[in-house]
Design an enzyme around this catalytic site. Structure first.
Site, PDB file in Angstrom:
ATOM      1  CD  GLU A  25       9.227  14.360   4.677  1.00 26.79           C
ATOM      2  OE1 GLU A  25      10.207  13.592   4.527  1.00 26.79           O
ATOM      3  OE2 GLU A  25       8.361  14.181   5.544  1.00 26.79           O
ATOM      4  CG  HIS A 182       7.964   9.099   5.092  1.00 25.11           C
ATOM      5  ND1 HIS A 182       8.344   9.372   6.389  1.00 25.11           N
ATOM      6  CD2 HIS A 182       7.779   7.757   5.028  1.00 25.11           C
ATOM      7  CE1 HIS A 182       8.400   8.236   7.066  1.00 25.11           C
ATOM      8  NE2 HIS A 182       8.049   7.244   6.268  1.00 25.11           N
ATOM      9  CG  ASP A 187       4.428  12.731   7.598  1.00 21.62           C
ATOM     10  OD1 ASP A 187       3.512  11.945   7.285  1.00 21.62           O
ATOM     11  OD2 ASP A 187       5.635  12.442   7.492  1.00 21.62           O
TER      12      ASP A 187
END
Length: 214
Positions: A25, A182, A187
Site C-alpha cells: 500500500e 486495500h 490483499d
C-alpha cells in the site's frame, strides 16, 4: 526421492524459483517519489500431492521515507489517514525489508530453490515500489528476481475472465470482503489463495507435471 515425487516440488514446478506473494500500500503511483506505507509477504509450500498452499505470513506498516510525497487521494483510497501516527506501529523501510528477506531466504533455502520470484496482483506496480525501496536502503542481498514476476491479474484473466482482484476471487469461488480490501495483509492473503487455486486447478486439469519427451 523418486522421479515422480521430485516433479511435485516447488523447485521443479517453477524452474528453481521460489514464489512469494506480495502486496504493498502506497501514497501514490510513483515508486521513486511516493511513500511505501505497508507491505505483506506470504510464502508458499507444496504438499506431497503437488498442491500449492500459503505457508508463512509477514506484515509491516512502514514509515514514509524522508521527503516522501503523500498523495491525499491515495491515502483516502487505502484508508491510511495519518502515515505518521504512532498508533500504526510502523517501522523503517530497511527494517521491514530486511525481516521479510530473512524469512524468504530461509524458506527458499529449505525448498532448495535458487531465487525468489514475486507473485502479485498487477505485479509491476508492487515490484517497482519494492525495487525503489531496495535502492533507497542500499540493500545488496535482495532475494527477488529484479523484473520477472507472476501476475495474478493476468493469470486470473486467463483462468476466470476477471482481472480485478475482488471479482477474480469471487469467480474462483472465494470470499472477498470489500471492507478489508486495500489492506496489504488482507490483499496478500487473498492473492495467495487465488494464485494457489489457479496453479492447483491447472494441475487438476492435467497441465502438470509435464510428460518428459524422450
Amino acid at each position: 526421492m523418486t522421479i515422480e515425487n521430485e516433479a511435485l516440488t516447488l523447485k521443479k514446478r517453477f524452474r528453481g524459483y521460489f514464489p512469494v506473494v506480495v502486496d504493498v500500500e502506497t501514497a501514490g503511483f510513483n515508486a521513486q517519489t511516493d511513500a511505501l506505507l505497508e507491505i505483506c509477504a506470504v510464502t508458499l509450500s507444496m504438499d506431497e500431492n503437488g498442491d500449492l498452499h500459503p505457508a508463512s505470513t509477514i506484515h509491516f506498516h512502514i514509515e514514509p521515507f524522508e521527503g516522501a510525497n503523500l498523495e491525499k487521494e491515495a491515502l483516502e483510497f487505502n484508508g491510511i489517514r495519518d502515515p505518521f501516527s504512532p498508533l500504526r506501529g510502523a517501522v523503517s523501510e530497511q527494517e521491514a525489508l530486511k525481516e521479510i528477506y530473512k524469512l524468504i531466504r530461509k524458506e527458499q533455502k529449505a525448498a532448495d530453490c535458487s531465487r525468489a520470484i514475486m507473485v502479485a496482483h498487477n505485479a509491476a506496480f508492487d515490484l517497482s515500489f519494492v525495487n525503489a525501496a531496495n535502492e533507497r536502503c542500499k540493500l545488496k542481498r535482495v532475494p527477488f528476481h529484479p523484473f520477472a514476476t507472476f501476475d495474478t491479474a493476468t493469470l486470473s484473466g486467463l483462468a476466470y475472465g476477471q482481472t480485478v482482484l475482488a471479482k477474480a476471487c469471487k469467480a474462483a469461488g472465494m470470499e472477498f470482503d470489500n471492507r478489508e480490501a486495500h489492506s496489504a495483509l488482507y490483499d496478500t492473503q487473498q492473492t495467495a489463495e487465488l494464485f494457489c487455486g489457479i496453479v492447483n486447478k491447472w494441475k487438476a486439469l492435467g497441465g502438470w507435471p509435464l510428460v518428459d519427451e524422450e
